[in-house]
Scaffold this active site. Sequence first.
Site, short mmCIF file in Angstrom:
data_model
loop_
_atom_site.label_atom_id
_atom_site.label_comp_id
_atom_site.label_asym_id
_atom_site.label_seq_id
_atom_site.Cartn_x
_atom_site.Cartn_y
_atom_site.Cartn_z
N SER A 99 3.21 14.87 6.51
CA SER A 99 2.22 14.39 7.50
C SER A 99 1.69 15.60 8.24
O SER A 99 2.38 16.63 8.34
CB SER A 99 2.90 13.45 8.50
N TYR B 234 9.65 11.39 14.32
CA TYR B 234 8.86 11.30 13.08
C TYR B 234 8.36 12.69 12.68
O TYR B 234 8.49 13.10 11.52
CB TYR B 234 7.69 10.34 13.30
N1 NAP Z 1 -0.88 6.18 7.68
C1 NAP Z 1 -0.86 7.40 8.22
O1 NAP Z 1 -1.59 7.69 9.20
C2 NAP Z 1 0.00 8.48 7.62
C3 NAP Z 1 -0.30 9.82 7.91
C4 NAP Z 1 0.48 10.83 7.37
C5 NAP Z 1 1.56 10.52 6.57
N2 NAP Z 1 1.84 9.21 6.30
C6 NAP Z 1 2.98 8.94 5.43
O2 NAP Z 1 2.50 8.31 4.27
C7 NAP Z 1 3.55 7.55 3.67
C8 NAP Z 1 3.03 6.17 3.34
O3 NAP Z 1 2.68 5.51 4.54
P1 NAP Z 1 1.45 4.50 4.65
O4 NAP Z 1 0.59 5.00 5.74
O5 NAP Z 1 0.86 4.24 3.32
O6 NAP Z 1 2.21 3.23 5.27
P2 NAP Z 1 2.37 1.74 4.77
O7 NAP Z 1 1.07 1.19 4.30
O8 NAP Z 1 3.08 1.06 5.88
O9 NAP Z 1 3.33 1.87 3.50
C9 NAP Z 1 4.67 2.24 3.63
C10 NAP Z 1 5.32 2.00 2.28
O10 NAP Z 1 6.66 2.47 2.35
C11 NAP Z 1 7.53 1.41 1.99
N3 NAP Z 1 8.80 1.54 2.68
C12 NAP Z 1 9.04 1.62 4.00
N4 NAP Z 1 10.35 1.71 4.23
C13 NAP Z 1 10.95 1.69 3.01
C14 NAP Z 1 12.29 1.75 2.59
N5 NAP Z 1 13.31 1.85 3.46
N6 NAP Z 1 12.56 1.71 1.26
C15 NAP Z 1 11.56 1.59 0.35
N7 NAP Z 1 10.26 1.53 0.71
C16 NAP Z 1 9.97 1.58 2.02
C17 NAP Z 1 6.78 0.14 2.37
O11 NAP Z 1 7.27 -0.98 1.66
P3 NAP Z 1 7.86 -2.24 2.45
O12 NAP Z 1 6.72 -2.80 3.26
O13 NAP Z 1 8.32 -3.15 1.36
O14 NAP Z 1 8.96 -1.71 3.30
C18 NAP Z 1 5.38 0.53 1.92
O15 NAP Z 1 5.25 0.37 0.54
C19 NAP Z 1 4.70 7.59 4.68
O16 NAP Z 1 5.64 8.56 4.28
C20 NAP Z 1 4.03 8.02 5.96
O17 NAP Z 1 4.93 8.63 6.85
C21 NAP Z 1 1.09 8.18 6.79
#
Ligand code: NAP
Length: 250
Positions: free
Chosen positions: A144, A157
């Site tokens: 991130s 985080y």
């Molecule tokens: N959105 C942002 O602004 C942003 C920015 C920078 C980095 N990121 C990073 O990008 C990655 C993806 O996030 P996203 O934004 O796409 O969020 P998201 O739409 O909430 O997706 C999160 C994914 O991770 C899965 N997950 C969460 N906890 C888990 C666990 N314990 N075991 C297995 N799967 C798990 C969720 O599945 P379930 O719902 O089934 O738990 C979902 O598929 C993360 O690492 C996040 O930190 C996000």
Amino acid sequence: MSSRSAVVTGASSGIGLAVSQALREEGFALTMAARDPVKLAAAAHALAGSDGPPVHHLAGSVADEAFLDEIVAFQTQTFGSLDILVNNAGVSGHRLVGDITADFLDNQLAVNIRAVVLLTGKCLGLLKSAVRQRGSAQVVNTASNAGKRGEATLSSYSATKAAVVGFTESLHDELATSGIRATAVCPGLVDTPMADPFRDSIAASAMITPRDVAEVVRMTTRLSAACIVPEIVLLRPTEWLQPEEVRPAV
Ligand SMILES: NC(=O)c1ccc[n+]([C@@H]2O[C@H](COP(=O)([O-])OP(=O)(O)OC[C@H]3O[C@@H](n4cnc5c(N)ncnc54)[C@H](OP(=O)(O)O)[C@@H]3O)[C@@H](O)[C@H]2O)c1
């Protein structure tokens, strides 16, 4: 046993789903992993609807080491190798540092960094098998921008994501000459459910799209084995600027 394959964690939503789609478009067979079995199955079936390589899905928590072993066993039995591991599952949450509890911290550590280190280690044999068969393999870790520059209310985080950046640098040092290329992707705010706490102040149209992140991952898969991209930072135009530094558009 000779087609290229990918494991994507956190594949049921947001960035992981977009990355899964892009990798499938690139011809990778998929093993998609996430916690909620219903949401994951729906996502996998939607992707598998079109012609293309197979789409498999495994439900479980990456915080559970037995689930990581299950992913590796399935991948070993089904493909015998792994061309790209995308450690993407992550959890966020906003708290002032004084309000952080052990449970809150432990969950972030378990999902955001412990699982990344453990799953990568468990997949090394499969990745090396892909190198032997097709010349290279990859590990892509979703970090991130908060892992590059800590943010208020996101201290734990940010710390876990800085750890992902450090781990990816170490992977690069350790594995680059073995044909396994490691990349940390560090996006700013992306329009996924994880961005919900920001929706009152930032329009979805001003956020990075999951597809933007997927496109940079796709790009890394198209490079020659001689070219490594260790880190990619994606920012919105005003991210990392102080309010007084924001210049009017010219
Ligand atoms: N959105 C942002 O602004 C942003 C920015 C920078 C980095 N990121 C990073 O990008 C990655 C993806 O996030 P996203 O934004 O796409 O969020 P998201 O739409 O909430 O997706 C999160 C994914 O991770 C899965 N997950 C969460 N906890 C888990 C666990 N314990 N075991 C297995 N799967 C798990 C969720 O599945 P379930 O719902 O089934 O738990 C979902 O598929 C993360 O690492 C996040 O930190 C996000």
